[in-house]
Design a protein around this motif. Sequence first.
Motif, short mmCIF file in Angstrom:
data_model
loop_
_atom_site.label_atom_id
_atom_site.label_comp_id
_atom_site.label_asym_id
_atom_site.label_seq_id
_atom_site.Cartn_x
_atom_site.Cartn_y
_atom_site.Cartn_z
N ARG A 132 41.12 24.14 19.95
CA ARG A 132 40.23 23.22 20.62
C ARG A 132 39.52 22.39 19.25
NH1 ARG A 132 36.74 27.18 23.87
NH2 ARG A 132 38.28 28.41 24.36
N CYS A 133 39.22 22.85 18.43
CA CYS A 133 38.44 22.06 17.28
C CYS A 133 39.66 21.01 16.73
CB CYS A 133 38.08 23.14 16.33
SG CYS A 133 36.90 24.36 16.82
N ILE A 134 40.68 21.57 16.49
CA ILE A 134 41.63 20.40 15.86
C ILE A 134 42.00 19.37 16.85
CG2 ILE A 134 43.98 20.32 15.15
CD1 ILE A 134 42.58 21.58 13.21
N ALA A 136 40.04 18.39 19.02
CA ALA A 136 38.67 17.34 19.16
C ALA A 136 38.76 16.63 17.78
CB ALA A 136 37.50 18.42 19.13
N SER A 137 38.79 17.37 16.78
CA SER A 137 38.90 16.40 15.44
C SER A 137 39.87 15.31 15.57
CB SER A 137 39.29 17.33 14.21
OG SER A 137 38.22 18.39 14.22
N ASP A 138 41.29 15.63 16.17
CA ASP A 138 42.24 14.60 16.18
C ASP A 138 41.56 13.48 17.19
OD1 ASP A 138 45.13 16.72 16.23
OD2 ASP A 138 43.84 15.90 14.60
#
Lengths: 158, 804
Positions: A132-134, A136-138
């Motif tokens: 999820r974090c990746i 969102a960062s993308d």
Amino acid sequence: MRFLLLFSRQGKLRLQKWFTPITEREKKKIIRDMTTLVLARQPRSCNFLQWKDLKIIYKRYASLYFCLAVENQENELLALEVIHRYVELLDKYFGNVCELDIIFNFEKAYFILDEFLMGGEIQETSKQMVNRCIEASDMLQEVRSTHIKSNNGLKSEF
Amino acid sequence: MPAPIRLRELIRTIRTARTQAEEREMIQKECAAIRSSFREEDNTYRCRNVAKLLYMHMLGYPAHFGQLECLKLIASQKFTDKRIGYLGAMLLLDERQDVHLLMTNCIKNDLNHSTQYVQGLALCTLGCMGSSEMCRDLAGEVEKLLKTSNSYLRKKAALCAVHVIRKVPELMEMFLPATKNLLSEKNHGVLHTSVVLLTEMCERSPDMLAHFRKLVPQLVRILKNLIMSGYSPEHDVSGISDPFLQVRILRLLRILGKGDDDSSEAMNDILAQVATNTETSKNVGNAILYETVLTIMDIKSESGLRVLAINILGRFLLNNDKNIRYVALTSLLKTVQTDHNAVQRHRSTIVDCLKDLDVSIKRRAMELSFALVNGNNIRGMMKELLYFLDSCDPEFKADCASGVFLAAEKYAPSKRWHIDTIMRVLTTAGSYVRDDSVPNLIQLITNSVEMHAYTVQRLYKALLDDISQQPLVQVASWCIGEYGDLLISGQCEEEEPIQVTEDEVLDVLEGLLVSNLSSPVTRGYSLTAIMKLSTRFSSVNRIKKVVSIYGSSIDVELQQRAVEYNALFKKYDHMRPALLERMPIMEKTASNGPTEIVQTNGEAEPSVVEPKHPPPVGQPASQGNDLLDLLGGNDVPVIPTTMPTKPASAGGELLDLLGDLSLGLSLMAFYLFDLFKTVNFLSTGIPPMTAYNKNGLKIDFTFERANPNPNVAVITIHASNSTEADMTDFVFQAAVPKTFQLQLLSPSSNVVPALNQGTVTQVIRVLNQQKQQLRMRIKLTYIHKGSAVQDLAEVNNFPPQSWQ
């Protein structure tokens, strides 16, 4: 953990993460030593070996060797799980990850690693959280005016 | 200026290169383009260029000119820039670069950014490679973030704090308040990193450790919940809930419970529960079990739990998975000292692992096997270990051989077995045996007096088979030189004596001298051995011939030896028998571990050292210097009853002593080659005397003159005991005036039996060059009827013939 290396069967480096400060020369030497040691191992040997004062845990996934160096008091069996978890994260992100994905998207492989490990320790034990974090960062990455879609639909930013 | 090529484009292009040279050319071209792009301060494409640079860096090419660019990217507002910038910083910059510090301000700003992912990037970079200065500057920010309610940031801040503490341990205190409710988090990421932080603090500070002991119940509860909770999709790994967190908690519990009874007790139950309930079909379950075992062994667990742990390891040993077997062997090695008996139960499984195909497992199994050897299992274990030595890879042979020697020395059930074992090692792994084993073995052999004939016979036979293994050849030549007379006498109790002639023996030794397989050291040994045989064999002429031939050898060492031996034949022939006589039993000096170089007693001055042999040589001449000045009347010095000489350098000592070939022909040489048994004395007809008679202990002296030196008096003491009780631990010591030199040989025994049922004899040799009147001070110590007795006496009543 001291360092994590990914290299191909021919000994070509695909990823290097160092958790302690080391000179460039040292790094090159370590990379050479690791590739030699690991590539020389018999196919059905155990995944651990002793190198200087460190334990080396390695595992081959398809054409890539994942090589992790830990201190003597660490749990080798868990280190195998750490490697496996990273492979799973890559697999989820790229969809059936293969070596080429890591070659062409090495910076992504690093970003994922940096969400999973930090300073040689695990920072997130949930697969879903990391993914999820990746993602969102993308999303935060600014889109270029012209871009080419690569075959698996990822935006090719650079 | 056209847009710089895309990253993927570059990667594709470089991969088409067919040779290293082609690749280098492409890279250089691209680097030049990137450099000019950097010079133009192009903001749009900086990110792309740095990314390309990072790729080339991974291929092994220099990328230092991109360092400053990384900083610019980090300072940019764009997230994409920051992402690549921070990645570049982590790859290209480390605390050694000056540029590194310039990041501090950027990181500080980003730590306070409105977007958590930016904050995350900054925390990550700081936590991976922040220098001590940066850590000092930014610790406050990290501490603030450690208290935030945002779990994404909190977990990163915790690991960042770990890094700060590792770099600047003094800052640890600062993070203490923030740790207060870290464990009450539900979020596993935060929990995990918090446990890591707590572990780091406890490992570094005993005060922290004591402070955090109160967390044990809470940790136990968390662990229990993990085990008991149902399936949790977020954290499940093959049916086990968050194994990473479980292992980390177990590790922290280990640290908290170590040495502390209360804490250990509080965790007993949960440990037993984990040990029995964890699923072992997959690696992940075994990882947890492994950590549990480590924890059980380290804390003050009850014995039932310890047995459970060792049994788990025993089960691991039988597991098909090699990794598990390896881990089990490693852990058993750690526990074998403390729980020896429990580990012994698994001995047969461990020994089986010696036959495993995996090199790592074999090594661990070998180490563990040696640790398990004791007096009871020595025969069986040695059989297995010798079999292993036969068939193992060369990388193991040296260590295995040393281990076998050590074990044999400690637990040999009989001298014959010991010698046989040594022979076996020398013949199977002879070339891998460590150099310092040779003197050790020689010492061992001399000490087994009754086995001399057997030993020399076996060694001789081994030489006939194979002369390529140097340590074997060296030991064998030394023994043949020393015990050659036994060899040809055809007497051997232990096995069928072989019939061999003097010429055959000399043939073998000469063969060693000429063979290409012999090292220079070995040649030295054989020449000395041949020389020694000149007093044991009758074919002296043949020996003389050999020795004179080598007087012109190219090898300087051999040449010197031969020349001096020649001199021994010519000018000093009268000394030859004395010099070349049988060696005495050597006192065991320092520990003869396989990895230590054997040293002689500290008192020995290594003034005569054979350059080829590392161990310094004992100097009995120093005894002469240490002797009491009777006229000064000090305490009687202790004179060791035997001399710590190194026989391996026997030839060498002779060599060096004959160095100046003067007649000061040190009686050092004379003393070095001590007489032990059969030396022909000239009967002198000197009357015996009673030197001491008190409290039932009577000591008589009888005299002989040593042949050939008329200046040496050989006195034999006879101690007898007329009381009803034995005198045990009997030690006789003597001192003479400075102008004399004295030497004491080994006593026949330490017990003077009661009621004159026997005597203890001991030989004293006194050199009296100046023909002065002989006086002696003696010291007697023994234990009689349970109490220790000590007495000093002067002996002045020597008959004149003994010193004139």
